[in-house]
Design a protein around this motif. Structure first.
Motif, PDB file in Angstrom:
ATOM      1  N   SER A 386      -8.032   3.541  -8.036  1.00  0.00           N
ATOM      2  CA  SER A 386      -7.334   3.608  -9.570  1.00  0.00           C
ATOM      3  C   SER A 386      -8.286   4.779 -10.330  1.00  0.00           C
ATOM      4  O   SER A 386      -7.716   5.064 -11.434  1.00  0.00           O
ATOM      5  N   THR A 387      -9.200   5.452  -9.833  1.00  0.00           N
ATOM      6  CA  THR A 387      -9.821   6.663 -10.241  1.00  0.00           C
ATOM      7  C   THR A 387      -9.171   7.820 -10.261  1.00  0.00           C
ATOM      8  O   THR A 387      -9.250   8.699 -11.049  1.00  0.00           O
ATOM      9  N   VAL A 388      -7.872   7.848  -9.420  1.00  0.00           N
ATOM     10  CA  VAL A 388      -7.081   8.809  -9.335  1.00  0.00           C
ATOM     11  C   VAL A 388      -6.109   8.793 -10.364  1.00  0.00           C
ATOM     12  O   VAL A 388      -5.963   9.734 -11.010  1.00  0.00           O
ATOM     13  N   ALA A 389      -5.400   7.705 -10.615  1.00  0.00           N
ATOM     14  CA  ALA A 389      -4.361   7.365 -11.663  1.00  0.00           C
ATOM     15  C   ALA A 389      -4.378   5.762 -11.911  1.00  0.00           C
ATOM     16  O   ALA A 389      -4.678   5.271 -10.758  1.00  0.00           O
ATOM     17  N   SER A 390      -4.128   5.301 -12.912  1.00  0.00           N
ATOM     18  CA  SER A 390      -3.905   3.766 -13.222  1.00  0.00           C
ATOM     19  C   SER A 390      -2.901   3.329 -12.387  1.00  0.00           C
ATOM     20  O   SER A 390      -2.803   1.893 -11.901  1.00  0.00           O
ATOM     21  N   TRP A 391      -1.663   4.332 -11.925  1.00  0.00           N
ATOM     22  CA  TRP A 391      -0.667   3.489 -11.348  1.00  0.00           C
ATOM     23  C   TRP A 391      -0.919   3.927  -9.831  1.00  0.00           C
ATOM     24  O   TRP A 391      -0.150   3.443  -8.935  1.00  0.00           O
ATOM     25  N   TYR A 392      -2.094   4.555  -9.491  1.00  0.00           N
ATOM     26  CA  TYR A 392      -2.109   4.876  -7.819  1.00  0.00           C
ATOM     27  C   TYR A 392      -2.173   3.639  -6.978  1.00  0.00           C
ATOM     28  O   TYR A 392      -1.766   3.561  -5.952  1.00  0.00           O
ATOM     29  N   PRO A 393      -2.938   2.474  -7.451  1.00  0.00           N
ATOM     30  CA  PRO A 393      -2.923   1.272  -6.676  1.00  0.00           C
ATOM     31  C   PRO A 393      -1.744   0.654  -6.219  1.00  0.00           C
ATOM     32  O   PRO A 393      -1.305  -0.015  -5.289  1.00  0.00           O
ATOM     33  N   VAL A 394      -0.490   1.079  -6.943  1.00  0.00           N
ATOM     34  CA  VAL A 394       0.774   0.793  -6.777  1.00  0.00           C
ATOM     35  C   VAL A 394       1.285   1.303  -5.356  1.00  0.00           C
ATOM     36  O   VAL A 394       1.887   0.677  -4.231  1.00  0.00           O
ATOM     37  N   LEU A 395       0.941   2.692  -5.119  1.00  0.00           N
ATOM     38  CA  LEU A 395       1.100   3.190  -3.900  1.00  0.00           C
ATOM     39  C   LEU A 395       0.400   2.693  -2.724  1.00  0.00           C
ATOM     40  O   LEU A 395       0.934   2.541  -1.551  1.00  0.00           O
ATOM     41  N   LEU A 396      -0.820   2.291  -2.965  1.00  0.00           N
ATOM     42  CA  LEU A 396      -1.623   1.568  -1.932  1.00  0.00           C
ATOM     43  C   LEU A 396      -1.014   0.202  -1.489  1.00  0.00           C
ATOM     44  O   LEU A 396      -0.775  -0.069  -0.360  1.00  0.00           O
ATOM     45  N   ALA A 397      -0.512  -0.062  -2.420  1.00  0.00           N
ATOM     46  CA  ALA A 397       0.174  -1.542  -2.141  1.00  0.00           C
ATOM     47  C   ALA A 397       1.422  -1.314  -1.235  1.00  0.00           C
ATOM     48  O   ALA A 397       1.686  -2.021  -0.234  1.00  0.00           O
ATOM     49  N   ILE A 398       1.963  -0.321  -1.498  1.00  0.00           N
ATOM     50  CA  ILE A 398       3.425   0.126  -0.547  1.00  0.00           C
ATOM     51  C   ILE A 398       2.798   0.499   0.661  1.00  0.00           C
ATOM     52  O   ILE A 398       3.493   0.206   1.953  1.00  0.00           O
ATOM     53  N   ALA A 399       1.686   1.288   0.979  1.00  0.00           N
ATOM     54  CA  ALA A 399       1.243   1.532   2.088  1.00  0.00           C
ATOM     55  C   ALA A 399       0.746   0.418   3.005  1.00  0.00           C
ATOM     56  O   ALA A 399       0.893   0.229   4.127  1.00  0.00           O
ATOM     57  N   VAL A 400       0.294  -0.800   2.160  1.00  0.00           N
ATOM     58  CA  VAL A 400      -0.437  -1.584   2.801  1.00  0.00           C
ATOM     59  C   VAL A 400       1.057  -2.513   3.601  1.00  0.00           C
ATOM     60  O   VAL A 400       0.861  -3.172   4.560  1.00  0.00           O
ATOM     61  N   ALA A 401       1.926  -2.484   2.625  1.00  0.00           N
ATOM     62  CA  ALA A 401       3.055  -3.086   3.174  1.00  0.00           C
ATOM     63  C   ALA A 401       3.745  -2.540   4.519  1.00  0.00           C
ATOM     64  O   ALA A 401       4.184  -3.079   5.099  1.00  0.00           O
ATOM     65  N   LEU A 402       3.790  -1.236   4.445  1.00  0.00           N
ATOM     66  CA  LEU A 402       4.024  -0.447   5.742  1.00  0.00           C
ATOM     67  C   LEU A 402       3.185  -0.597   6.788  1.00  0.00           C
ATOM     68  O   LEU A 402       3.573  -0.894   7.949  1.00  0.00           O
ATOM     69  N   PHE A 403       1.790  -0.873   6.465  1.00  0.00           N
ATOM     70  CA  PHE A 403       1.062  -1.160   7.720  1.00  0.00           C
ATOM     71  C   PHE A 403       1.155  -2.587   8.231  1.00  0.00           C
ATOM     72  O   PHE A 403       1.337  -2.524   9.460  1.00  0.00           O
ATOM     73  N   ALA A 404       1.558  -3.319   7.307  1.00  0.00           N
ATOM     74  CA  ALA A 404       1.952  -4.635   7.964  1.00  0.00           C
ATOM     75  C   ALA A 404       3.282  -4.785   8.711  1.00  0.00           C
ATOM     76  O   ALA A 404       3.353  -5.286   9.505  1.00  0.00           O
ATOM     77  N   PHE A 405       4.241  -3.971   8.189  1.00  0.00           N
ATOM     78  CA  PHE A 405       5.527  -3.816   8.887  1.00  0.00           C
ATOM     79  C   PHE A 405       5.020  -3.315  10.151  1.00  0.00           C
ATOM     80  O   PHE A 405       5.761  -3.685  11.341  1.00  0.00           O
TER      81      PHE A 405
END
Length: 509
Positions: A386-405
Motif C-alpha cells: 500500500s506504500t506504492v498506492a492505496s489500490w496496489y493491494p488489489v493487484l496483490l490479491a489478483i496475484a495471490v489468486a493466480l498463485f492459488a490457481f
C-alpha cells in the motif's frame, strides 16, 4: 507449501458437523506427523529437523553441488544439451515451471509474513540458509524421479516417488516396499484433492471477493460462491484434462509472469523506501544471531526460518519429482541440475523479496505484530504494498489468486499420478479422478472444512518421512550418475546419445 487458512464464506452447519466429526482424527494424525521437539521454551515439529538434516547431509555427500552446478543448470534449461529425439513430454524449462507452480504461492507471501512476525527480521537469514541447503535435496529426488520413470505406449510419462521408492525399499522385502509406497501415494492423493484442490479454490474465491468489494461487493450474493466455483472448476478442467503437457503450457507462461509481477512489485516498494534498505539488511543479520531475539534467541529464530522454508519450497516432500519426471531427456541427472534451482527461486529470491518488502516498508501493522504473529501474513505484505498506492493491494490479491490457481492445477497432476498408482491408469479411472478434483473445487468455494484441510497438511508431511528415507538409500545411484555426467561434460560428449545415461531399474549401490 501454500497453506493459509482463509474462509470463503461463513461457517455452515455442514461445516460444523464435518469439522466436529473429523476433529479427533485430524488432531491424532497431526500429533504424530508434527511430533514436537522441545528445546527450553521452544517447540517445533520433528519433521522440520528431519528435512533440514537431510538437506545438510545431501549437501555434504554431493560436495555442495548446488553451488558448483548453477552454471550447468542454466545451460541445461536453455536446451544446450537437448535433442528433439529425447524421450519425455515437456522441456526442462516447462518441467521447472510446472514444479514451481506447486510451490510458489501463499507460502512465499503469507508464510514469510508469519515468519517475520514470529521470529523478527532474523528469520529471513535462516530461511535463505534452509533454501540453499534444500537445493541439494531437490537435486537428489528429481534425478531419481527421472531415473526410474516409465513411458507408456502413448508417450505418457509415469515417474516420481511411485517408481523410485519401491526400488529403494526393495531390501526390506516387496510387501514392505509396497505398503510404504502405497502410504506415500495415499498421502499425495489426499493433499492433491483437499489441500491442492478444495483449499486453493477456497483461497482464490476469498481473494477475488476481497478484491471486488468484500461482503458488499460484486461477489456478495447468496449464490456467488457456487457460481464462482462452477466457473473456476470449468477453467481447471480445461487445463487438467490435457495432462502434464497442457499444465506445462499454462504454467510456463503463468509462473514467470506471476514471478516477474511480484518481484517488480517488491522492487517498487524497495525503491520507494530505498533509504531503509541498509538498515533492513542490518536487522536481518543482527536478528539472526541475536541471543536475546524476539523468538527465544538464535535457536528460536533459526527454527522459525527453517520451518517456513521447508513449508514453502517442499524440498524432500517428494511432490516435485512427479512434475520433473516428465522432462524430455536421456540423462536423468540433467533434471536434477534443473530442479536444484527451484528452492533458490522459491525461497532465496521470492521469499527474501517478500521479507525485505515488509521490513523496509516498516508499516505500523508490522511493528505491532513483531514477536506476536497475530496479524495474517498476507496483511503484512498487503500493508507494505500500500506504500506504492492505496489500490496496489488489489493487484496483490489478483496475484495471490493466480498463485492459488497454478498450485491447484499442478497438485491435480500430482494427485492424478497417485490415483493411477493406486487404482490404475485406465481412461475411465483417470476421468473419475479429474471429475473428483473439479467437484472439490466447487466445494472449496462454498465451504471450508478446516479440520479436513489440517488432516491433508499432515498427510503431505508424512510423505517427507517416507521419501527422505528412500533418498538416503538411493543417493549412491545419484552420485554415480553425477560423476558420469560431469565427466562427459568435460569431455564434450553430452550431446552424444551413445554416452547418455541409461534409465534401468537397478538396485542401489
Amino acid at each position: 507449501m501454500n497453506s493459509l487458512h482463509i474462509t470463503a464464506a461463513p461457517v455452515s452447519p455442514v461445516d460444523d458437523a464435518i469439522n466436529s466429526w473429523f476433529d479427533p482424527i485430524a488432531t491424532w494424525f497431526g500429533s504424530i506427523i508434527f511430533f514436537p521437539i522441545t528445546i527450553g521454551e521452544l517447540s517445533f515439529p520433528f519433521v522440520v529437523l528431519w528435512l533440514i538434516f537431510a538437506a545438510l547431509a545431501f549437501t555434504v555427500y554431493f560436495g555442495v553441488i548446488q553451488a558448483r552446478g548453477v552454471k550447468l543448470s542454466l545451460e541445461i534449461i536453455r536446451g544446450k544439451f537437448s535433442s528433439k529425439s529425447d524421450p519425455g513430454e515437456v522441456t526442462h524449462f516447462q518441467a521447472l515451471a510446472s514444479a514451481l507452480s506447486g510451490t510458489v504461492g501463499l507460502g512465499n507471501i503469507a508464510g514469510v509474513g508469519v515468519a517475520i512476525a514470529l521470529g523478527g527480521p532474523g528469520a529471513t537469514f535462516w530461511m535463505i540458509v534452509a533454501g540453499l541447503l534444500g537445493m541439494c535435496t531437490k537435486f537428489v529426488e528429481c534425478t531419481l524421479g527421472v531415473k526410474y520413470r516409465e513411458i507408456d505406449e502413448n508417450g505418457v510419462v509415469h515417474g516420481g516417488p511411485f517408481k523410485y521408492l519401491p526400488v529403494a525399499f526393495r531390501r526390506f522385502g516387496k510387501p514392505v516396499a509396497s505398503v510404504l509406497t502405497g502410504l506415500f501415494a495415499i498421502a499425495i492423493l489426499i493433499f492433491g484433492v483437499v489441500g491442492g484442490g478444495m483449499f486453493q479454490a477456497n483461497q482464490t474465491f476469498a481473494q477475488v471477493r476481497t478484491a471486488t468489494g468484500g461482503e458488499d461487493g460484486l461477489l456478495a450474493g447468496p449464490f456467488a460462491s457456487l457460481i464462482f466455483g462452477l466457473i473456476f472448476a470449468a477453467l481447471v478442467a480445461l487445463v487438467i484434462l490435457g495432462g502434464i503437457r497442457s499444465i506445462a503450457k499454462v504454467t510456463d507462461k503463468l509462473v514467470p509472469g506471476m514471478a516477474i509481477f511480484y518481484v517488480v512489485s517488491c522492487l517498487l516498494v524497495l525503491g520507494l523506501n530505498f533509504s531503509n534498505i541498509p538498515a533492513a539488511i542490518g536487522e536481518i543479520f543482527a536478528g539472526a544471531f541475536n541471543p536475546q531475539g524476539v523468538a527465544g534467541g538464535i535457536v528460536g529464530v533459526m527454527i522459525i526460518g527453517f520451518q517456513r522454508s521447508a513449508f514453502s519450497n517442499e524440498a524432500g516432500i517428494g511432490s516435485a519429482p512427479i512434475a520433473h519426471s516428465a522432462v524430455k531427456t536421456r540423462r536423468p541427472i540433467s533434471e536434477g541440475f534443473v530442479a536444484l534451482l527451484e528452492p533458490f527461486i522459491d525461497t532465496v529470491i521470492v521469499c527474501t523479496m517478500t521479507a525485505l518488502t515488509i521490513i523496509v516498508a516498516n508499516q505500523e501493522s508490522y511493528r505491532e505484530d513483531l514477536g506476536a504473529g497475530e496479524i495474517g501474513g498476507v496483511a503484512l505484505a498487503s500493508d507494505a504494498f500500500s506504500t506504492v498506492a492505496s489500490w496496489y493491494p488489489v493487484l496483490l490479491a489478483i496475484a495471490v489468486a493466480l498463485f492459488a490457481f497454478s498450485t491447484l492445477i499442478t497438485w491435480a497432476y500430482y494427485g492424478e499420478q497417485a490415483w493411477g498408482f493406486l487404482f490404475g491408469r485406465a481412461k475411465a479411472s483417470v476421468t473419475v479422478f479429474r471429475t473428483l478434483v473439479c467437484v472439490f473445487v466447487v466445494i472449496g468455494c462454498v465451504a471450508t472444512f478446516s479440520k479436513v484441510v489440517e488432516f491433508a497438511d499432515a498427510a503431505l508431511f508424512m510423505c517427507a518421512f517416507i521419501n527422505i528415507l528412500g533418498l538416503y538409500m538411493l543417493m549412491p545411484v545419484v552420485k554415480k550418475e553425477m560423476k558420469k555426467y560431469l565427466a562427459d561434460r568435460k569431455a564434450g560428449t553430452l550431446n552424444d546419445p551413445d554416452t547418455a545415461d541409461a534409465v534401468p531399474v537397478e538396485e542401489p549401490a
